[in-house]
Design a protein around this motif. Structure first.
Motif, short mmCIF file in Angstrom:
data_model
loop_
_atom_site.label_atom_id
_atom_site.label_comp_id
_atom_site.label_asym_id
_atom_site.label_seq_id
_atom_site.Cartn_x
_atom_site.Cartn_y
_atom_site.Cartn_z
N ASP A 199 0.70 -1.35 0.00
CA ASP A 199 0.19 -0.14 -0.02
C ASP A 199 0.88 1.19 0.20
O ASP A 199 0.44 2.25 -0.68
CB ASP A 199 -0.91 -0.04 1.20
CG ASP A 199 -1.76 -1.20 1.34
OD1 ASP A 199 -2.20 -1.58 0.09
OD2 ASP A 199 -1.94 -1.71 2.37
N ALA A 200 1.91 1.23 0.90
CA ALA A 200 2.83 2.37 0.80
C ALA A 200 3.49 2.75 -0.38
O ALA A 200 3.72 3.78 -0.78
CB ALA A 200 3.89 2.29 1.88
N PHE A 201 3.78 1.58 -1.12
CA PHE A 201 4.52 1.64 -2.26
C PHE A 201 3.67 2.18 -3.42
O PHE A 201 3.96 3.13 -4.33
CB PHE A 201 4.78 0.17 -3.01
CG PHE A 201 5.39 0.03 -4.35
CD1 PHE A 201 6.90 0.39 -4.55
CD2 PHE A 201 4.78 0.10 -5.52
CE1 PHE A 201 7.37 0.36 -5.76
CE2 PHE A 201 5.37 -0.07 -6.76
CZ PHE A 201 6.65 0.30 -6.84
N ILE A 202 2.41 2.27 -3.35
CA ILE A 202 1.49 3.04 -4.21
C ILE A 202 1.59 4.44 -4.20
O ILE A 202 1.74 4.91 -5.14
CB ILE A 202 0.13 2.67 -4.23
CG1 ILE A 202 -0.42 1.17 -4.35
CG2 ILE A 202 -0.94 3.32 -4.79
CD1 ILE A 202 -1.61 0.55 -4.16
N PHE A 203 1.45 4.74 -2.87
CA PHE A 203 1.89 6.33 -2.56
C PHE A 203 3.09 6.68 -2.97
O PHE A 203 3.66 7.83 -3.65
CB PHE A 203 1.58 6.76 -1.54
CG PHE A 203 0.11 6.76 -0.93
CD1 PHE A 203 -0.55 7.73 -1.22
CD2 PHE A 203 -0.10 5.74 0.07
CE1 PHE A 203 -1.86 7.97 -0.92
CE2 PHE A 203 -1.73 5.84 0.44
CZ PHE A 203 -2.39 6.78 -0.05
N VAL A 204 4.34 5.87 -2.87
CA VAL A 204 5.82 6.46 -3.11
C VAL A 204 5.75 6.23 -4.84
O VAL A 204 5.96 7.53 -5.50
CB VAL A 204 6.74 5.29 -2.84
CG1 VAL A 204 8.06 5.72 -3.54
CG2 VAL A 204 6.60 5.37 -1.41
N TRP A 205 5.04 5.53 -5.32
CA TRP A 205 4.80 5.66 -7.03
C TRP A 205 4.28 6.76 -7.42
O TRP A 205 4.71 7.43 -8.47
CB TRP A 205 4.38 4.46 -7.40
CG TRP A 205 3.81 4.67 -9.27
CD1 TRP A 205 4.80 4.43 -9.92
CD2 TRP A 205 2.55 4.49 -9.42
NE1 TRP A 205 4.21 4.62 -11.02
CE2 TRP A 205 2.93 4.77 -10.89
CE3 TRP A 205 1.49 4.84 -9.04
CZ2 TRP A 205 1.67 4.82 -11.61
CZ3 TRP A 205 0.31 4.92 -9.69
CH2 TRP A 205 0.43 4.93 -11.25
N ALA A 206 3.27 7.29 -6.72
CA ALA A 206 2.47 8.60 -7.17
C ALA A 206 3.09 9.54 -7.11
O ALA A 206 3.08 10.59 -7.91
CB ALA A 206 0.98 8.36 -6.11
N LEU A 207 3.72 9.81 -5.80
CA LEU A 207 4.28 10.93 -5.37
C LEU A 207 5.82 11.20 -6.49
O LEU A 207 6.12 12.34 -6.80
CB LEU A 207 5.13 10.80 -3.83
CG LEU A 207 3.98 11.04 -3.05
CD1 LEU A 207 4.58 10.70 -1.38
CD2 LEU A 207 3.22 12.45 -3.10
N ILE A 208 6.23 10.07 -6.97
CA ILE A 208 7.25 10.23 -7.79
C ILE A 208 6.72 10.47 -9.32
O ILE A 208 7.26 11.26 -10.03
CB ILE A 208 8.16 9.03 -8.08
CG1 ILE A 208 9.01 8.70 -6.64
CG2 ILE A 208 9.28 8.92 -9.28
CD1 ILE A 208 9.67 7.53 -6.40
N ALA A 209 5.71 9.83 -9.67
CA ALA A 209 5.03 9.93 -10.91
C ALA A 209 4.61 11.34 -11.26
O ALA A 209 4.59 11.82 -12.44
CB ALA A 209 3.90 8.95 -11.16
N LEU A 210 4.02 12.10 -10.23
CA LEU A 210 3.54 13.33 -10.57
C LEU A 210 4.51 14.27 -11.09
O LEU A 210 4.25 14.83 -12.04
CB LEU A 210 3.00 13.86 -9.35
CG LEU A 210 1.45 13.35 -8.90
CD1 LEU A 210 1.01 13.76 -7.68
CD2 LEU A 210 0.12 13.70 -9.93
N PRO A 211 5.68 14.63 -10.44
CA PRO A 211 6.72 15.44 -11.05
C PRO A 211 7.27 14.84 -12.31
O PRO A 211 7.69 15.73 -13.12
CB PRO A 211 7.65 15.61 -10.01
CG PRO A 211 7.46 14.35 -8.95
CD PRO A 211 5.99 14.08 -9.04
N VAL A 212 7.37 13.69 -12.21
CA VAL A 212 8.27 13.00 -13.61
C VAL A 212 7.28 13.29 -15.01
O VAL A 212 7.57 13.71 -15.75
CB VAL A 212 8.48 11.51 -13.35
CG1 VAL A 212 8.77 10.68 -14.75
CG2 VAL A 212 9.36 11.26 -12.37
N ALA A 213 5.81 13.23 -14.64
CA ALA A 213 5.01 13.37 -15.75
C ALA A 213 4.83 14.78 -15.94
O ALA A 213 4.94 15.24 -17.17
CB ALA A 213 3.64 12.86 -15.18
#
Length: 315
Positions: A68-82
């Motif tokens: 579950d925590a991995f989903i948030f880590v991925w989302a927090l990275i995906a937003l600035p990368v996108a």
């Protein structure tokens, strides 16, 4: 004459198609790249100068919430990368870069806030090894709640083109707000029904589909009310305020219906309550359709309407 017309039409259609393909490619690349970064950060944090066993990571693992925590880590990275990958095409379209990055920053803070909230309410979601486990329900709820801003940024929709830009940004914020509130309400209603205990055997009437329905409608009411404050059109504000009131009344009626049916749990086993509670909300809508002057004032089916093209990247 005909070949020239066809060629001209193709030429006019090519830039939008290429722009759409570029946005899809940028969003897909951002998702994959951020996934790789998230995997490296969570599996080998020492590569980023972090401790091999950070205290936060250890606590998350101890709570059995790593996935579950991995989903948030991925989302927090995906937003600035996108945002970074969509910036060059946005510059080519002469879109407002500053406004787009302001939206990305706001969505990033929203996801971070949802991470804190999820940690506080994690006890409502049994872990994978807990008795009565509910599988990936927590992860699915997380994806629903943060999925809208992820899509908005991943599609490049945060970078709006000039020309009536204020209204377009307001439409974008309105759409994101409505959907986020709706999904938060859905998850809240679902989990409230799952943990309903008055009586315990009455919880099926509050869980499915009752919990989803009243929670979704309540969230839509909140989203529409906030959206009415964001829009600068008097007509849109009036319509969204009316919709918010209608969603709120319908949500209240569905919740009252589910609460009444759930009281059968004092007399009947859970499976019997489930058989009665499953069709109960839909029967309420049927009755409201037949008796519009009485029940119809409180129960009314409405679709959640969003500004057209608000989430997808503009032309």
């Amino acid at each position: 004459m005909t070949p020239t017309t066809v060629t001209g039409g193709s030429a006019r259609e090519t830039p939008p198609r290429r722009a759409k393909a570029a946005r899809i490619a940028a969003g897909t690349t951002a998702g994959v790249a951020s996934l790789v970064l998230a995997l490296l950060l969570t599996t080998t944090p020492e590569r980023f100068g972090l401790s091999p066993s950070p205290q936060l990571f250890e606590r998350v693992r101890a709570e059995d919430r790593a996935s579950d925590a991995f989903i948030f880590v991925w989302a927090l990275i995906a937003l600035p990368v996108a945002g970074v990958l969509h910036t060059p095409p946005a510059l080519a379209r002469r879109a407002r870069i500053g406004a787009g990055w302001a939206l990305i920053a706001g969505y990033w803070l929203y996801v971070a806030l949802m991470a804190l909230v999820a940690w506080q309410v994690r006890e409502f979601f049994p872990g994978p090894d807990a008795p009565g486990k509910n599988g990936g329900l927590f992860g699915a709820a997380i994806l629903m709640v943060i999925g809208t801003p992820l899509f908005a940024v991943g599609s490049g929709g945060v970078f709006r083109t000039p020309g009536g830009e204020g209204a377009r940004i307001r439409d974008h914020l309105t759409a994101v707000t409505v959907l986020c509130c709706t999904f938060i309400g859905l998850v809240t209603g679902l989990m409230s029904g799952y943990h309903f205990a008055f009586p315990r055997d009455g919880y099926p009437a509050m869980f499915l589909p009752g919990g989803i329905l009243w929670g979704l409608l309540a969230g839509a009411a909140l989203g529409m009310r906030v959206g009415a404050l964001l829009t600068n059109s008097p007509d849109s504000r009036r319509r969204m305020t009316d919709d918010a009131g209608s969603f709120a009344r319908t949500s209240t009626a569905v919740l009252a219906c589910c609460l009444c049916v759930s009281q059968l749990g004092w007399l009947l086993p859970g499976w019997a309550v489930a058989l009665i509670g499953l069709p109960a909300p839909y029967v309420l809508f049927v009755v409201a359709g037949r008796y519009e002057e009485t029940v119809g004032r409180w129960v009314r089916y409405r679709q959640i309407e969003l500004p057209k093209g608000a989430l997808w990247a503009p032309r």
